[in-house]
Design a protein around this motif. Structure first.
Motif, PDB file in Angstrom:
ATOM      1  N   LEU A  50       0.863  -1.171   0.000  1.00 42.73           N
ATOM      2  CA  LEU A  50       0.000   0.000   0.000  1.00 42.73           C
ATOM      3  C   LEU A  50       0.908   1.233   0.000  1.00 42.73           C
ATOM      4  CD1 LEU A  50      -3.056   0.688   0.146  1.00 42.73           C
ATOM      5  CD2 LEU A  50      -2.734   0.974   2.609  1.00 42.73           C
ATOM      6  N   GLN A  70      -8.003   0.734  -3.094  1.00 41.26           N
ATOM      7  CA  GLN A  70      -7.887   2.174  -3.294  1.00 41.26           C
ATOM      8  C   GLN A  70      -8.625   2.866  -2.164  1.00 41.26           C
ATOM      9  OE1 GLN A  70      -7.609   3.586  -7.311  1.00 41.26           O
ATOM     10  NE2 GLN A  70      -9.115   5.172  -6.919  1.00 41.26           N
ATOM     11  N   PRO A  90      -4.026   6.355  -0.932  1.00 42.83           N
ATOM     12  CA  PRO A  90      -3.341   5.075  -0.766  1.00 42.83           C
ATOM     13  C   PRO A  90      -3.951   4.014  -1.695  1.00 42.83           C
ATOM     14  CG  PRO A  90      -3.897   6.019   1.369  1.00 42.83           C
ATOM     15  CD  PRO A  90      -4.613   6.827   0.324  1.00 42.83           C
ATOM     16  N   HIS A  91      -3.073   3.189  -2.304  1.00 45.50           N
ATOM     17  CA  HIS A  91      -3.561   2.189  -3.250  1.00 45.50           C
ATOM     18  C   HIS A  91      -2.546   1.068  -3.445  1.00 45.50           C
ATOM     19  CE1 HIS A  91      -1.208   5.101  -5.568  1.00 45.50           C
ATOM     20  NE2 HIS A  91      -0.868   4.073  -6.346  1.00 45.50           N
ATOM     21  N   THR A  92      -3.039  -0.057  -3.948  1.00 44.16           N
ATOM     22  CA  THR A  92      -2.215  -1.182  -4.368  1.00 44.16           C
ATOM     23  C   THR A  92      -3.075  -2.102  -5.218  1.00 44.16           C
ATOM     24  OG1 THR A  92      -0.573  -2.816  -3.653  1.00 44.16           O
ATOM     25  CG2 THR A  92      -2.617  -2.716  -2.379  1.00 44.16           C
TER      26      THR A  92
END
Length: 123
Positions: A50, A70, A90-92
């Motif tokens: 993340l 997300q 924040p994301h992954t």
């Protein structure tokens, strides 16, 4: 510079600047003056960490399946789906059982992605 240098192939594993983002997650980066493309390959069930960065990011799932994390949401994506990630969200990505391939587009280009290395840069 020849204009021929401005042409690339998304399936050529030797094209672009290689970067290992995480275990089972690699990318090939193509940087311009105002935008940057990143062709990300995720092994089956691989996941990035993340992270966030100030640049706007768009993504399109080229192959496979995945879960896009997300903000505080987990959103399933399939081939052809695309999304926008505003700066500093924040994301992954978590790949499905067959892995995944994603085309990410950044604007402006991410400075830490202009050189080979490892990791996502900003966290």
């Amino acid at each position: 510079m020849s204009q021929r240098d401005e042409f690339h192939n998304i399936d050529n594993p030797d094209d672009g600047l290689f970067r290992e983002l995480a275990a089972g997650v690699t990318t090939r980066i193509f940087s311009g003056e105002q935008a940057m493309l990143s062709v990300v390959t995720l092994a089956p069930h691989a996941q990035g960490s993340l992270h966030h960065h100030p640049e706007e990011q768009w993504g399109v799932l080229l192959d496979g399946s995945a879960i896009r994390v997300q903000g505080d949401e987990e959103i399933p994506v399939k081939k052809g789906d695309f999304w926008r990630t505003p700066g500093n969200v924040p994301h992954t990505m978590r790949a499905g059982p067959d892995g995944a391939r994603v085309l990410d587009i950044f604007s402006p280009p991410r400075p830490e992605y202009k050189k080979a290395g490892s990791g996502f840069g900003t966290t």
